[in-house]
Design a protein around this motif. Structure first.
Motif, PDB file in Angstrom:
ATOM      1  N   PHE A  14       0.872  -1.120  -0.214  1.00 59.01           N
ATOM      2  CA  PHE A  14      -0.201   0.231  -0.094  1.00 59.01           C
ATOM      3  C   PHE A  14       0.896   0.974   0.004  1.00 59.01           C
ATOM      4  O   PHE A  14       1.852   1.366   0.588  1.00 59.01           O
ATOM      5  N   GLN A  19      -5.770   1.260  -4.120  1.00 53.06           N
ATOM      6  CA  GLN A  19      -5.292  -0.153  -4.447  1.00 53.06           C
ATOM      7  C   GLN A  19      -3.684  -0.382  -3.893  1.00 53.06           C
ATOM      8  O   GLN A  19      -2.903   0.488  -4.531  1.00 53.06           O
ATOM      9  N   ASP A 485     -14.003   3.543   1.626  1.00 50.30           N
ATOM     10  CA  ASP A 485     -13.752   1.914   1.520  1.00 50.30           C
ATOM     11  C   ASP A 485     -12.435   2.435   1.821  1.00 50.30           C
ATOM     12  O   ASP A 485     -12.043   3.160   2.480  1.00 50.30           O
ATOM     13  N   GLU A 487      -9.469   1.640   1.484  1.00 51.89           N
ATOM     14  CA  GLU A 487      -8.145   2.961   0.535  1.00 51.89           C
ATOM     15  C   GLU A 487      -7.981   4.594   1.456  1.00 51.89           C
ATOM     16  O   GLU A 487      -7.516   4.624   1.087  1.00 51.89           O
ATOM     17  N   PHE A 526      -6.601  -5.689   3.073  1.00 48.70           N
ATOM     18  CA  PHE A 526      -7.253  -6.119   1.695  1.00 48.70           C
ATOM     19  C   PHE A 526      -7.625  -6.877   1.511  1.00 48.70           C
ATOM     20  O   PHE A 526      -8.595  -7.044   0.365  1.00 48.70           O
TER      21      PHE A 526
END
Length: 553
Positions: A14, A19, A485, A487, A526
């Motif tokens: 990351f 993403q 979300d 991210e 993730f």
């Protein structure tokens, strides 16, 4: 390419936004990230002395940065009577009794961490402590640090009785005859300031080092201390501890100190803040410690009905009261103060929890822009429990950063029993409107407000994404449309907080040339279902290319 000192391989990366990237290795030489290349090119970076870190599917991320935390006070509380683990009122009282028995020579019993939802009306009474500690003064801050719980000995020593008026910025809970009941909200906690002892410098320094150890273990490699130059929970100005840690080469993280704006004073205090900033700049270590921020407390908190609201609170029967919370700084003075601070080039960090407070804070930023033009102040508003829909777009318009304490954005006892029943219809839908802020282009940062609540970023990130605390049988607070979300939530805690801290030029991202402030998260969040994000744990923390923490169990 020359050989790296450390090479991370075998996991997603990351980078601080978007993403994670797959199939890449990250090389570190000295204190910097020197290469991010496909795995096929990794061999060229491995030399005889290279330490190869096999991620085995874990996630490599920039170190977290906490944009609103009170680490020195938190560390000190860990060394005092700590009620944060108490499960109910009886457990809290038993913890006080055990601490008193184990520390018979302490003249005062100090500490904190009690939960308002453990006590009727959120207000514990003095008699509960009197039953176990009748002979020594006891003064304990609530978990949110907006209220204090005292026993009769402390109240007598402070000279507080039925004739003592409520301060303008606080409230004393009272018995039927007007005598203090034992709980003191907001500014009323200051009524003990003249008698309670300050912690000595060595103890405060121990608190800083304890806090640093705890926070690094959670992957936090930098923070903004939301109160320096003032006094929080009886802990003296933490700058002495920071300066000592810097001098002794014990300050491992980078720290931005937010100088406390005394709400009982006016613009005359700004000159001293500028002088304090200049003094720290002269040390030549702003890579580790800076003082370019001013912290203003605009209002209180909703659970004791001091958060500043656009509408009145309701009573226990659902009827409107004449209370709509407290603006701790007159809105006109707030505009003048923010304008003056902005003109010096310093940043403003505002506690703004109720919707009226948020509006007043945004109005102040708008006034500063009108007077001074656009700046690189990166002013930010923290907490944002209720934001009027019309104000969500103003963050982007004014370049104001939304500083989120996402751990609070869930149903739990304190909000369900002490807050929502006393708000107007429709205000549950306005709780922590993160989704609205993002859709309107707001820039996000994130923090914990520890020791008010858990400092673990992954606990907060889980709730930012789900709006439901793990194991809770409830719907998402405010609705699914307020979720972030993953991210976006991760970015808020890394690159977003780096931006607020004016450290996005060398931290907050995994980029070549940036400091190797890195963490390993296992499992990779993730790769997890949303309801299991909290399972992701920091297994190692690296600061400037050196391992600062490794989980052993």
């Amino acid at each position: 390419m020359s050989a790296a000192d450390v090479l991370f391989t075998g996991g997603a990366v990351f980078t601080g936004t978007g993403q994670p990237i797959q199939g890449h290795v990250v090389a570190v030489t000295g204190d910097r990230i020197t290469a991010i290349v496909p795995e096929a090119e990794a061999q060229a970076l491995i030399g005889e002395g290279t330490q190869v870190v096999q991620l085995d599917g874990a996630l490599l991320s920039p170190g977290f940065q906490d944009a609103h935390v009170h680490p020195v006070g938190g560390g000190v509380e860990l060394l005092q009577c700590n009620l944060t683990e108490a499960e109910d009122a009886d457990d809290a009282v038993a913890t006080i009794a055990a601490y008193a028995a184990a520390n018979p020579d302490e003249a005062w019993i100090l500490g904190g961490g009690w939960s308002m939802d453990h006590f009727p009306g959120g207000a514990p009474v003095r008699g509960l402590i009197d039953a176990v500690v009748p002979d020594r003064p006891v003064l304990l801050m609530s978990r949110d640090h907006h209220s204090s719980w005292a026993n009769s000995a402390a109240i007598r020593l402070a000279g507080i009785d039925a004739t003592t008026p409520d301060p303008v910025d606080g409230r004393i809970e009272r018995e039927a005859d007007g005598s203090p009941a034992g709980t003191f909200h907001e500014g009323a906690s200051g009524l003990f300031a003249h008698v309670r002892p300050e912690e000595d410098e060595d103890f405060v320094y121990r608190g800083l080092l304890k806090a640093q150890e705890e926070l690094i273990a959670l992957g936090i490699t930098g923070w903004q201390d939301a109160m320096v130059g003032g006094q929080a929970s009886g802990v003296s100005d933490p700058m002495g501890a920071y300066r000592r840690a810097l001098a002794e080469d014990k300050l491992l993280v980078h720290v931005v100190g937010a100088q406390w704006w005394e709400r009982s004073e006016g613009l005359e205090q700004l000159a001293g803040m500028v002088a304090a900033q200049t003094e720290i700049v002269a040390l030549g270590r702003e890579d580790k410690l800076s003082l370019g921020t001013v912290k203003i407390m605009v209002d209180g908190v909703a659970e004791n009905q001091t958060a500043a609201m656009l509408t009145p609170y309701r009573d226990g029967h659902g009827h409107d009261t004449d209370n709509s919370g407290l603006s701790f700084v007159d809105p006109k003075l707030l505009q003048e103060a923010v304008t003056a601070i902005d003109a010096t080039g310093m940043q403003v960090h505002m506690h703004a929890l109720g919707d009226r407070a948020v509006r007043e804070a945004l109005d102040a930023v708008e006034a500063a822009r009108a007077a001074n033009g656009a700046s690189d102040g990166r002013h930010h508003l923290a907490h944002l429990q209720i934001v009027a829909e019309a104000d969500t777009a103003r963050f982007a318009e004014l370049d104001a950063v939304a500083n989120l304490q996402a751990l609070w954005a869930t149903h739990e006892d304190q909000i369900d029993h002490l807050t929502l029943p006393f708000l107007q219809d429709g205000q549950e839908a306005r709780q922590y409107p993160f989704g609205d802020l993002v859709r309107n282009g707001a820039r996000l940062a994130a923090g914990s407000d520890w020791p008010v609540s858990s400092a673990d970023p992954m606990d907060a990130i889980h709730i930012a994404v789900t709006r439901i605390a793990p194991g809770l049988d409830a719907g998402p607070l405010g609705g699914e449309h307020q979720r972030l979300d993953l991210e976006t939530a991760m970015a808020a805690y890394t690159s977003g907080s780096a931006y607020v801290n004016h450290r996005d030029h060398d931290t907050g991202y995994i980029r070549e040339g940036y400091l190797a402030n890195l963490i390993v998260l296992e499992p990779n969040p993730f790769s997890l279902p949303k309801e299991e994000i909290h399972r992701a744990t920091v297994t190692s923390t690296w600061i400037e290319g050196t391992s600062a923490f490794t989980r052993t169990a």
